[in-house]
Design a protein around this motif. Structure first.
Motif, mmCIF file in Angstrom:
data_model
loop_
_atom_site.group_PDB
_atom_site.id
_atom_site.type_symbol
_atom_site.label_atom_id
_atom_site.label_comp_id
_atom_site.label_asym_id
_atom_site.label_seq_id
_atom_site.Cartn_x
_atom_site.Cartn_y
_atom_site.Cartn_z
ATOM 1 N N THR A 237 -12.636 19.187 0.616
ATOM 2 C CA THR A 237 -11.544 18.222 0.467
ATOM 3 C C THR A 237 -12.020 16.817 0.836
ATOM 4 O OG1 THR A 237 -9.861 19.893 0.918
ATOM 5 C CG2 THR A 237 -9.220 17.594 1.258
ATOM 6 N N LEU A 238 -12.750 16.698 1.931
ATOM 7 C CA LEU A 238 -13.257 15.392 2.364
ATOM 8 C C LEU A 238 -14.317 14.858 1.402
ATOM 9 C CD1 LEU A 238 -13.448 16.086 6.202
ATOM 10 C CD2 LEU A 238 -11.861 14.519 5.040
ATOM 11 N N GLU A 239 -15.123 15.753 0.841
ATOM 12 C CA GLU A 239 -16.135 15.349 -0.147
ATOM 13 C C GLU A 239 -15.473 14.841 -1.427
ATOM 14 O OE1 GLU A 239 -20.156 17.307 -1.001
ATOM 15 O OE2 GLU A 239 -18.923 18.879 -0.068
ATOM 16 N N GLN A 240 -14.449 15.548 -1.887
ATOM 17 C CA GLN A 240 -13.747 15.158 -3.111
ATOM 18 C C GLN A 240 -13.105 13.781 -2.960
ATOM 19 O OE1 GLN A 240 -13.839 16.837 -6.056
ATOM 20 N NE2 GLN A 240 -15.290 18.129 -4.986
ATOM 21 N N ALA A 241 -12.692 13.439 -1.755
ATOM 22 C CA ALA A 241 -12.107 12.127 -1.483
ATOM 23 C C ALA A 241 -13.179 11.061 -1.273
ATOM 24 C CB ALA A 241 -11.208 12.205 -0.246
ATOM 25 N N ALA A 242 -14.449 11.464 -1.306
ATOM 26 C CA ALA A 242 -15.603 10.577 -1.088
ATOM 27 C C ALA A 242 -15.636 10.011 0.333
ATOM 28 C CB ALA A 242 -15.636 9.454 -2.125
ATOM 29 N N TYR A 243 -15.107 10.774 1.299
ATOM 30 C CA TYR A 243 -15.128 10.357 2.692
ATOM 31 C C TYR A 243 -16.391 10.843 3.413
ATOM 32 C CZ TYR A 243 -10.209 9.035 2.251
ATOM 33 O OH TYR A 243 -9.025 8.450 1.876
ATOM 34 N N ILE A 244 -17.010 11.897 2.891
ATOM 35 C CA ILE A 244 -18.249 12.408 3.468
ATOM 36 C C ILE A 244 -19.225 12.746 2.347
ATOM 37 C CG2 ILE A 244 -17.094 13.355 5.519
ATOM 38 C CD1 ILE A 244 -17.451 16.160 4.302
ATOM 39 N N LYS A 245 -20.507 12.847 2.713
ATOM 40 C CA LYS A 245 -21.553 13.258 1.769
ATOM 41 C C LYS A 245 -22.290 14.452 2.349
ATOM 42 C CE LYS A 245 -23.505 10.387 -1.201
ATOM 43 N NZ LYS A 245 -24.407 9.422 -1.786
ATOM 44 N N MET A 246 -22.633 15.370 1.454
ATOM 45 C CA MET A 246 -23.401 16.541 1.845
ATOM 46 C C MET A 246 -24.858 16.302 1.490
ATOM 47 S SD MET A 246 -23.181 20.483 0.478
ATOM 48 C CE MET A 246 -23.156 19.951 -1.211
ATOM 49 N N HIS A 247 -25.754 16.748 2.362
ATOM 50 C CA HIS A 247 -27.187 16.643 2.138
ATOM 51 C C HIS A 247 -27.798 18.018 2.372
ATOM 52 C CE1 HIS A 247 -26.600 12.293 2.446
ATOM 53 N NE2 HIS A 247 -25.831 12.573 3.475
ATOM 54 N N LYS A 248 -28.514 18.534 1.377
ATOM 55 C CA LYS A 248 -29.177 19.842 1.513
ATOM 56 C C LYS A 248 -30.676 19.628 1.584
ATOM 57 C CE LYS A 248 -25.917 23.025 -0.403
ATOM 58 N NZ LYS A 248 -25.848 24.345 0.148
ATOM 59 N N ALA A 249 -31.303 20.349 2.489
ATOM 60 C CA ALA A 249 -32.758 20.307 2.634
ATOM 61 C C ALA A 249 -33.224 21.700 3.043
ATOM 62 C CB ALA A 249 -33.159 19.285 3.689
ATOM 63 N N PHE A 250 -34.490 21.922 2.890
ATOM 64 C CA PHE A 250 -35.049 23.203 3.306
ATOM 65 C C PHE A 250 -35.827 23.017 4.593
ATOM 66 C CE2 PHE A 250 -34.178 24.257 -1.063
ATOM 67 C CZ PHE A 250 -33.800 25.591 -0.979
ATOM 68 N N VAL A 251 -35.592 23.920 5.527
ATOM 69 C CA VAL A 251 -36.364 23.989 6.761
ATOM 70 C C VAL A 251 -37.031 25.352 6.698
ATOM 71 C CG1 VAL A 251 -36.304 24.012 9.275
ATOM 72 C CG2 VAL A 251 -34.726 22.531 7.998
ATOM 73 N N GLY A 252 -38.308 25.328 6.333
ATOM 74 C CA GLY A 252 -38.991 26.583 6.050
ATOM 75 C C GLY A 252 -38.394 27.162 4.777
ATOM 76 N N ARG A 253 -37.863 28.352 4.879
ATOM 77 C CA ARG A 253 -37.243 28.990 3.715
ATOM 78 C C ARG A 253 -35.718 28.938 3.756
ATOM 79 N NH1 ARG A 253 -40.708 34.393 2.371
ATOM 80 N NH2 ARG A 253 -42.607 33.296 1.802
#
Length: 98
Positions: free
Chosen positions: A52-68
């Motif tokens: 809900t917060l992402e859809q409102a552009a209030y937060i951003k998600m960041h994905k990264a890999f730590v090992g696998r």
């Protein structure tokens, strides 16, 4: 007399979204697992509110890999900061009766 609740942001009606924003506004980024632990939520419940917060552009998600393993972190956007501050200002005015 102006309606005191008119300036409140409906997205922040949820205590969970209010908690997420409170955590993110004082931290550069926070992982999904840390948010889950801090707010004592299930994966699904937290994911729903983050969406809900992402859809409102209030937060951003960041994905990264730590090992696998994937490491998902969240940051607050400038719009999110402004909207949250406006909501808190409106609450303060209501409390003070301004």
């Amino acid at each position: 007399m102006k309606n005191p609740i008119q300036a409140l942001n409906k997205i922040f009606d949820s205590r969970i979204r209010l908690g997420v924003m409170s955590v993110l506004v004082v931290n550069d980024s926070v992982s999904f697992n840390d948010l889950k632990q801090l707010l004592e939520l299930t994966d699904g419940n937290l994911a729903s509110h983050l969406n809900t917060l992402e859809q409102a552009a209030y937060i951003k998600m960041h994905k990264a890999f730590v090992g696998r393993k994937t490491n998902t972190t969240y940051t607050i956007t400038e719009l999110g900061k402004q909207s949250f501050k406006g909501h808190l200002d409106a609450l303060e005015k209501m409390i003070k009766g301004i």
